[in-house]
Design a protein around this motif. Sequence first.
Motif, PDB file in Angstrom:
ATOM      1  N   SER A 313       0.868  -1.181   0.000  1.00  0.00           N
ATOM      2  CA  SER A 313       0.000   0.000   0.000  1.00  0.00           C
ATOM      3  C   SER A 313       0.905   1.232   0.000  1.00  0.00           C
ATOM      4  O   SER A 313       2.113   1.122   0.225  1.00  0.00           O
ATOM      5  CB  SER A 313      -0.936  -0.012   1.205  1.00  0.00           C
ATOM      6  OG  SER A 313      -0.197  -0.103   2.402  1.00  0.00           O
ATOM      7  N   THR A 314       0.311   2.388  -0.250  1.00  0.00           N
ATOM      8  CA  THR A 314       1.166   3.573  -0.382  1.00  0.00           C
ATOM      9  C   THR A 314       0.427   4.859  -0.039  1.00  0.00           C
ATOM     10  O   THR A 314      -0.804   4.850   0.144  1.00  0.00           O
ATOM     11  CB  THR A 314       1.733   3.651  -1.816  1.00  0.00           C
ATOM     12  OG1 THR A 314       2.836   4.545  -1.831  1.00  0.00           O
ATOM     13  CG2 THR A 314       0.689   4.129  -2.825  1.00  0.00           C
ATOM     14  N   ASP A 315       1.187   5.953   0.064  1.00  0.00           N
ATOM     15  CA  ASP A 315       0.635   7.316   0.174  1.00  0.00           C
ATOM     16  C   ASP A 315       1.138   8.111  -1.025  1.00  0.00           C
ATOM     17  O   ASP A 315       2.316   7.990  -1.405  1.00  0.00           O
ATOM     18  CB  ASP A 315       1.180   8.037   1.424  1.00  0.00           C
ATOM     19  CG  ASP A 315       0.772   7.371   2.714  1.00  0.00           C
ATOM     20  OD1 ASP A 315      -0.341   6.837   2.788  1.00  0.00           O
ATOM     21  OD2 ASP A 315       1.593   7.376   3.657  1.00  0.00           O
ATOM     22  N   ILE A 316       0.264   8.936  -1.578  1.00  0.00           N
ATOM     23  CA  ILE A 316       0.653   9.759  -2.734  1.00  0.00           C
ATOM     24  C   ILE A 316       0.111  11.183  -2.535  1.00  0.00           C
ATOM     25  O   ILE A 316      -1.017  11.361  -2.077  1.00  0.00           O
ATOM     26  CB  ILE A 316       0.090   9.165  -4.042  1.00  0.00           C
ATOM     27  CG1 ILE A 316       0.708   7.783  -4.296  1.00  0.00           C
ATOM     28  CG2 ILE A 316       0.342  10.094  -5.237  1.00  0.00           C
ATOM     29  CD1 ILE A 316       0.058   7.007  -5.423  1.00  0.00           C
ATOM     30  N   ILE A 317       0.931  12.161  -2.901  1.00  0.00           N
ATOM     31  CA  ILE A 317       0.483  13.567  -2.899  1.00  0.00           C
ATOM     32  C   ILE A 317       0.401  14.018  -4.356  1.00  0.00           C
ATOM     33  O   ILE A 317       1.395  13.882  -5.094  1.00  0.00           O
ATOM     34  CB  ILE A 317       1.487  14.456  -2.139  1.00  0.00           C
ATOM     35  CG1 ILE A 317       1.552  14.044  -0.668  1.00  0.00           C
ATOM     36  CG2 ILE A 317       1.106  15.929  -2.272  1.00  0.00           C
ATOM     37  CD1 ILE A 317       2.665  14.717   0.116  1.00  0.00           C
ATOM     38  N   VAL A 318      -0.739  14.536  -4.770  1.00  0.00           N
ATOM     39  CA  VAL A 318      -0.843  15.084  -6.131  1.00  0.00           C
ATOM     40  C   VAL A 318      -0.853  16.611  -6.055  1.00  0.00           C
ATOM     41  O   VAL A 318      -1.286  17.191  -5.067  1.00  0.00           O
ATOM     42  CB  VAL A 318      -2.110  14.592  -6.884  1.00  0.00           C
ATOM     43  CG1 VAL A 318      -2.110  13.091  -7.021  1.00  0.00           C
ATOM     44  CG2 VAL A 318      -3.389  15.073  -6.210  1.00  0.00           C
ATOM     45  N   GLY A 319      -0.322  17.231  -7.116  1.00  0.00           N
ATOM     46  CA  GLY A 319      -0.347  18.694  -7.183  1.00  0.00           C
ATOM     47  C   GLY A 319       0.695  19.358  -6.306  1.00  0.00           C
ATOM     48  O   GLY A 319       0.492  20.489  -5.841  1.00  0.00           O
ATOM     49  N   PHE A 320       1.838  18.677  -6.070  1.00  0.00           N
ATOM     50  CA  PHE A 320       2.948  19.339  -5.362  1.00  0.00           C
ATOM     51  C   PHE A 320       3.376  20.549  -6.211  1.00  0.00           C
ATOM     52  O   PHE A 320       3.258  20.515  -7.435  1.00  0.00           O
ATOM     53  CB  PHE A 320       4.106  18.345  -5.175  1.00  0.00           C
ATOM     54  CG  PHE A 320       5.173  18.829  -4.249  1.00  0.00           C
ATOM     55  CD1 PHE A 320       4.998  18.787  -2.881  1.00  0.00           C
ATOM     56  CD2 PHE A 320       6.358  19.361  -4.758  1.00  0.00           C
ATOM     57  CE1 PHE A 320       5.974  19.256  -2.021  1.00  0.00           C
ATOM     58  CE2 PHE A 320       7.345  19.829  -3.902  1.00  0.00           C
ATOM     59  CZ  PHE A 320       7.152  19.776  -2.535  1.00  0.00           C
ATOM     60  N   PRO A 321       3.868  21.640  -5.578  1.00  0.00           N
ATOM     61  CA  PRO A 321       4.226  22.836  -6.352  1.00  0.00           C
ATOM     62  C   PRO A 321       5.047  22.521  -7.601  1.00  0.00           C
ATOM     63  O   PRO A 321       5.977  21.718  -7.545  1.00  0.00           O
ATOM     64  CB  PRO A 321       5.040  23.658  -5.351  1.00  0.00           C
ATOM     65  CG  PRO A 321       4.444  23.288  -4.035  1.00  0.00           C
ATOM     66  CD  PRO A 321       4.053  21.850  -4.144  1.00  0.00           C
ATOM     67  N   THR A 322       4.660  23.139  -8.675  1.00  0.00           N
ATOM     68  CA  THR A 322       5.282  23.068 -10.018  1.00  0.00           C
ATOM     69  C   THR A 322       5.051  21.731 -10.736  1.00  0.00           C
ATOM     70  O   THR A 322       5.557  21.550 -11.847  1.00  0.00           O
ATOM     71  CB  THR A 322       6.807  23.373 -10.020  1.00  0.00           C
ATOM     72  OG1 THR A 322       7.503  22.247  -9.456  1.00  0.00           O
ATOM     73  CG2 THR A 322       7.154  24.646  -9.288  1.00  0.00           C
ATOM     74  N   GLU A 323       4.325  20.809 -10.153  1.00  0.00           N
ATOM     75  CA  GLU A 323       4.119  19.506 -10.814  1.00  0.00           C
ATOM     76  C   GLU A 323       3.361  19.722 -12.144  1.00  0.00           C
ATOM     77  O   GLU A 323       2.242  20.234 -12.164  1.00  0.00           O
ATOM     78  CB  GLU A 323       3.307  18.572  -9.908  1.00  0.00           C
ATOM     79  CG  GLU A 323       3.112  17.181 -10.509  1.00  0.00           C
ATOM     80  CD  GLU A 323       2.135  16.329  -9.683  1.00  0.00           C
ATOM     81  OE1 GLU A 323       2.573  15.305  -9.137  1.00  0.00           O
ATOM     82  OE2 GLU A 323       0.939  16.698  -9.595  1.00  0.00           O
ATOM     83  N   THR A 324       3.985  19.310 -13.236  1.00  0.00           N
ATOM     84  CA  THR A 324       3.336  19.450 -14.552  1.00  0.00           C
ATOM     85  C   THR A 324       2.496  18.212 -14.834  1.00  0.00           C
ATOM     86  O   THR A 324       2.611  17.188 -14.137  1.00  0.00           O
ATOM     87  CB  THR A 324       4.382  19.577 -15.670  1.00  0.00           C
ATOM     88  OG1 THR A 324       5.118  18.336 -15.724  1.00  0.00           O
ATOM     89  CG2 THR A 324       5.329  20.745 -15.429  1.00  0.00           C
ATOM     90  N   GLU A 325       1.726  18.287 -15.917  1.00  0.00           N
ATOM     91  CA  GLU A 325       0.892  17.156 -16.317  1.00  0.00           C
ATOM     92  C   GLU A 325       1.777  15.945 -16.651  1.00  0.00           C
ATOM     93  O   GLU A 325       1.476  14.814 -16.271  1.00  0.00           O
ATOM     94  CB  GLU A 325       0.045  17.579 -17.529  1.00  0.00           C
ATOM     95  CG  GLU A 325      -1.252  16.819 -17.703  1.00  0.00           C
ATOM     96  CD  GLU A 325      -2.203  16.902 -16.513  1.00  0.00           C
ATOM     97  OE1 GLU A 325      -2.218  17.916 -15.784  1.00  0.00           O
ATOM     98  OE2 GLU A 325      -2.924  15.918 -16.295  1.00  0.00           O
ATOM     99  N   THR A 326       2.883  16.207 -17.345  1.00  0.00           N
ATOM    100  CA  THR A 326       3.785  15.107 -17.728  1.00  0.00           C
ATOM    101  C   THR A 326       4.402  14.477 -16.480  1.00  0.00           C
ATOM    102  O   THR A 326       4.573  13.257 -16.413  1.00  0.00           O
ATOM    103  CB  THR A 326       4.919  15.653 -18.628  1.00  0.00           C
ATOM    104  OG1 THR A 326       4.337  16.558 -19.558  1.00  0.00           O
ATOM    105  CG2 THR A 326       5.652  14.560 -19.336  1.00  0.00           C
ATOM    106  N   GLU A 327       4.719  15.319 -15.505  1.00  0.00           N
ATOM    107  CA  GLU A 327       5.306  14.777 -14.270  1.00  0.00           C
ATOM    108  C   GLU A 327       4.268  13.983 -13.476  1.00  0.00           C
ATOM    109  O   GLU A 327       4.582  12.939 -12.894  1.00  0.00           O
ATOM    110  CB  GLU A 327       5.889  15.922 -13.433  1.00  0.00           C
ATOM    111  CG  GLU A 327       7.160  16.473 -14.072  1.00  0.00           C
ATOM    112  CD  GLU A 327       7.643  17.782 -13.464  1.00  0.00           C
ATOM    113  OE1 GLU A 327       8.845  18.068 -13.582  1.00  0.00           O
ATOM    114  OE2 GLU A 327       6.826  18.526 -12.893  1.00  0.00           O
TER     115      GLU A 327
END
Length: 458
Positions: A313-327
Amino acid sequence: MCRVLYSGEQEAKLKPNTMNVYIETYGCQMNEYDSEIVKSLLLENDYILVDNPEQADIILLNTCSVREHASRKVIARVHALRHLNNGRQKKIGLLGCMPTNYRRELINDKKLPIDFIAGPDSYKRLASLIDEHIDSGKRTFDIRLSRSETYSDVHPFRAQGVNAWIAVMRGCDNYCTFCVVPYTRGRERSRSVESIVNEARRLAKCGYKQVTLLGQNVNSYQHSEHDFGYLLDKVSEVDGLERIRFTSPHPKDFPRSLLRVVAENDKVCKHIHLPLQAGNTRILDMMNRTYSKEEFLDLVHEIRDFYPDMVLSTDIIVGFPTETETEFDDTVDVVAHVAFDSAFIFKYSERKGTIAARKYPDDVPEAIKTERIVRLNELQKEISLKKNKAHIGQEHKVLIESMTTKKSHTDVQGRNDGNKLVILPGGDYCTGDFVRAKIVDASAHVLKGIVTSVVHAV
Ligand code: SF4
């Protein structure tokens, strides 16, 4: 099963002028564990624990600072409790991470209706802080962080349950840029193997069959020459304990020796919570996670080489500063590639006092964060469903945790070795029993089964 370690002592110690204490706990398992420590320390000082704020003279909120809205919720709760008319001169105290994260605001804001404040390393001073407040009428506080306090000499006051938490270490030295824990809970320090094994022995004598070893970063556990793998082996030698879980390891230091213990020791559950946080190496660098996308994937391959069916299982953060669509697509790619059994996915939110809050403006628009979390949740749900369906027809050993479920008073629920929730029809077994169950159905979140045999009756 023993209800609590201090069962029976409480009544014997009552004094005529003792006060009732109610504790409300927010946040993570470490806070749950700390509330058990606080209860034990207060009982030693002749306070009486009560189950609701109406009966309380002292109300304690054990707080969380991991998300901004958690802190706002606590302040709103303080105001609501202050207005609670229970006919008592109640005192309100704040414990946990908020005191260390918002130390100046909490100490200086005279309008806040808080009477005393104790940080995570000051609980042994709590009874004195309450006394000092009562004597002086002033707000009292102790929010110093310690380099050595582990509370290893305190026996937590545990609520009834089949799992007991044991904190094996406190604090964190990793300084992930989005996280407040190193500031709110201080530097990393580990308890001795001996004190942890002794606590596990006491729990086994009380009837607990499962313990979960707890720390912000358990695989950096180190006490004299002993590492976390050694500790797991030692705890597994305790007679009566049948399952050992741990949470959470950091992907950066997962030695092969530890993987071998997890894979080969029958008592150690075959589930690893491995927080990914992001699947793109540039974002991981900005987060100071100290591993790359490729290194994370290599670790997952290594884990599966040791034990192909390891539940992850895991934890994920989306939308960290400057995160692009490709990233962000890199995160999607890792999730698809690893096929975690489950994931806790969060939108990035700036937390006061963190490195990210100082260095990186929170510049990913809310709508984009929402799009990303929805997309990732949908993918994860598909994967979880597929993985859970693959269990249909298999037989699992399940530890019964509750005699009801959210939806039924006749079904029971428990967990298999991989920490998956299993719903079973009620029968001649109860909380704390192990049963063998054949899985007959599955959703993305639960397995459903029928009991084929009872392994243990307490
Ligand atoms: S490892 Fe990172 S995310 Fe976890 S507690 Fe430490 S600083 Fe926070």
